[in-house]
Design a protein around this motif. Structure first.
Motif, PDB file in Angstrom:
ATOM      1  N   MET A 193      -1.402 -16.110   0.949  1.00  0.00           N
ATOM      2  CA  MET A 193      -2.379 -15.148   1.442  1.00  0.00           C
ATOM      3  C   MET A 193      -1.635 -13.889   1.894  1.00  0.00           C
ATOM      4  SD  MET A 193      -5.621 -15.812   3.946  1.00  0.00           S
ATOM      5  CE  MET A 193      -4.747 -15.643   5.494  1.00  0.00           C
ATOM      6  N   GLY A 194      -1.192 -13.119   0.891  1.00  0.00           N
ATOM      7  CA  GLY A 194      -0.356 -11.956   1.168  1.00  0.00           C
ATOM      8  C   GLY A 194      -1.051 -10.629   1.041  1.00  0.00           C
ATOM      9  N   GLY A 195      -2.393 -10.622   1.106  1.00  0.00           N
ATOM     10  CA  GLY A 195      -3.113  -9.359   1.082  1.00  0.00           C
ATOM     11  C   GLY A 195      -3.169  -8.724  -0.296  1.00  0.00           C
ATOM     12  N   MET A 196      -3.795  -7.556  -0.355  1.00  0.00           N
ATOM     13  CA  MET A 196      -4.002  -6.886  -1.636  1.00  0.00           C
ATOM     14  C   MET A 196      -4.118  -5.383  -1.467  1.00  0.00           C
ATOM     15  SD  MET A 196      -7.167  -7.511  -4.333  1.00  0.00           S
ATOM     16  CE  MET A 196      -8.416  -6.984  -3.136  1.00  0.00           C
ATOM     17  N   ASN A 197      -3.458  -4.640  -2.353  1.00  0.00           N
ATOM     18  CA  ASN A 197      -3.649  -3.202  -2.523  1.00  0.00           C
ATOM     19  C   ASN A 197      -4.254  -2.968  -3.885  1.00  0.00           C
ATOM     20  OD1 ASN A 197      -2.353  -1.354  -0.331  1.00  0.00           O
ATOM     21  ND2 ASN A 197      -0.853  -2.991  -0.622  1.00  0.00           N
ATOM     22  N   ILE A 198      -5.267  -2.095  -3.976  1.00  0.00           N
ATOM     23  CA  ILE A 198      -5.782  -1.623  -5.256  1.00  0.00           C
ATOM     24  C   ILE A 198      -5.504  -0.130  -5.327  1.00  0.00           C
ATOM     25  CG2 ILE A 198      -7.766  -1.405  -6.782  1.00  0.00           C
ATOM     26  CD1 ILE A 198      -9.106  -3.677  -5.331  1.00  0.00           C
ATOM     27  N   PHE A 199      -4.749   0.284  -6.338  1.00  0.00           N
ATOM     28  CA  PHE A 199      -4.395   1.695  -6.514  1.00  0.00           C
ATOM     29  C   PHE A 199      -5.326   2.320  -7.551  1.00  0.00           C
ATOM     30  CE2 PHE A 199      -0.712  -0.532  -5.020  1.00  0.00           C
ATOM     31  CZ  PHE A 199      -0.095   0.339  -4.132  1.00  0.00           C
ATOM     32  N   GLY A 200      -5.843   3.498  -7.224  1.00  0.00           N
ATOM     33  CA  GLY A 200      -6.721   4.207  -8.142  1.00  0.00           C
ATOM     34  C   GLY A 200      -6.143   5.550  -8.522  1.00  0.00           C
ATOM     35  N   LYS A 201      -6.988   6.445  -8.958  1.00  0.00           N
ATOM     36  CA  LYS A 201      -6.527   7.772  -9.364  1.00  0.00           C
ATOM     37  C   LYS A 201      -5.891   8.495  -8.181  1.00  0.00           C
ATOM     38  CE  LYS A 201      -9.217   9.092 -13.411  1.00  0.00           C
ATOM     39  NZ  LYS A 201      -8.002   9.430 -14.171  1.00  0.00           N
TER      40      LYS A 201
END
Length: 309
Positions: A284-292
């Motif tokens: 359970m190490g989290g999440m980043n979502i990268f966009g424009k």
């Protein structure tokens, strides 16, 4: 972004001057030497134990191929030519053949246009200009400015996106559904060795999990804005989740036996894509979502629907 943060993509079918410029051991040694500091021709000659005239010739070839940049500045006696590379990374890549018959439909969704979300701290979102709302407050994801988001992050939770189902308006049979997005783990600060189980659901059916290796902050992302602190997440990995009649895959590696038939796509007017970290995940190490405007890939979440030829 300075010149040394650029990535040069070399097409070997067209950029022969660059290929030829790289086909020399002394020139490779010079490029390697210039990666860490700016030097003049005399300094390069001294380090590599080469005649100045030889170094000058090699530098001229590298400059003509746009692999280095030079600047003439005043020295104690006359002028000196300072040399530095014009790239951070070199990528030699053959161009992909373009299919003359269009066999897919592509839709790109901004990462802030989610239709549902559930997050736990640490969490937040920002545009290319500023933090949106307040850090570590899940209600900030309700802020209307989320539509401008270029980066989302959470310790656990998920985001759902609703895409139009364009397969309903054609006669062709779908052969593959593919979703691509730039992802990484999330931890306060950054840590390249911080695994996280990131799971995807399509039409509320879990297709499988990809283990993100870490939260990357060793260098600024290619598109990450300068105001974003270097201590924060800088970039992710571009992952391709796909579902076919044979199963579900990440970058071609099978992750489950869920097939297109299990998604019941013809029965829905939309295609729902959810991505997140379960509260009971092993990692359970989290999440980043990268966009424009953030990370190394200037894109949102791309859904491609492929059809049989």
């Amino acid at each position: 972004m300075n010149e040394q943060e650029n990535t040069i993509v070399i097409n070997p079918l067209e950029d022969l001057n660059k290929i030829k410029a790289l086909a020399s051991e002394p020139r490779i040694q010079m490029l390697n030497l210039l990666r860490s500091k700016t030097l003049n021709i005399n300094e390069i000659a001294e380090v590599l134990n080469l005649p100045q005239s030889t170094v000058a010739t090699h530098i001229s070839i590298l400059e003509e191929a746009n692999l280095i940049t030079t600047e003439s500045v005043k020295a104690k006696k006359g002028n000196q030519k300072l040399c530095k590379p014009s790239f951070r990374e070199l990528l030699i890549q053959f161009p992909e053949e373009k299919n003359t018959e269009e066999n897919f439909i592509e839709i790109e969704m901004p990462i802030g246009i989610f239709t549902d979300c559930s997050t736990t701290a640490p969490c937040g979102l920002c545009s290319t200009e500023k933090i949106i709302g307040m850090l570590d407050i899940p209600d900030s994801f309700l802020n209307p400015e989320r539509m401008k988001a270029g980066l989302l992050w959470c310790g656990s939770g998920s985001f759902e996106y609703k895409f139009p189902n364009n397969t309903l308006y054609g006669q062709k049979k779908i052969s593959k559904l593919e979703i691509s997005m730039e992802l990484s783990s999330e931890t306060p600060g950054t840590n390249s060795n911080w695994p996280s189980d990131i799971t995807m659901w399509i039409n509320r059916t879990e297709i499988g999990t990809w283990i993100s290796p870490g939260d990357f902050g060793d260098k600024r992302g290619k598109y990450t804005p300068q105001w974003w602190k270097l201590e924060g997440s800088q970039y992710g990995l571009l992952k391709h989740f796909s579902v076919t009649d044979e199963g579900s895959f990440v970058d071609g590696v099978k992750i489950s036996d869920v097939t297109l038939q299990d998604l019941a796509i013809p029965e829905h007017h939309s295609i729902r894509v959810r991505v997140g970290v379960k509260e009971n995940a092993e990692h359970m190490g989290g999440m980043n979502i990268f966009g424009k405007g953030f990370g190394n890939y200037d894109q949102g979440i791309i859904l491609r629907t492929y059809f049989e030829q």
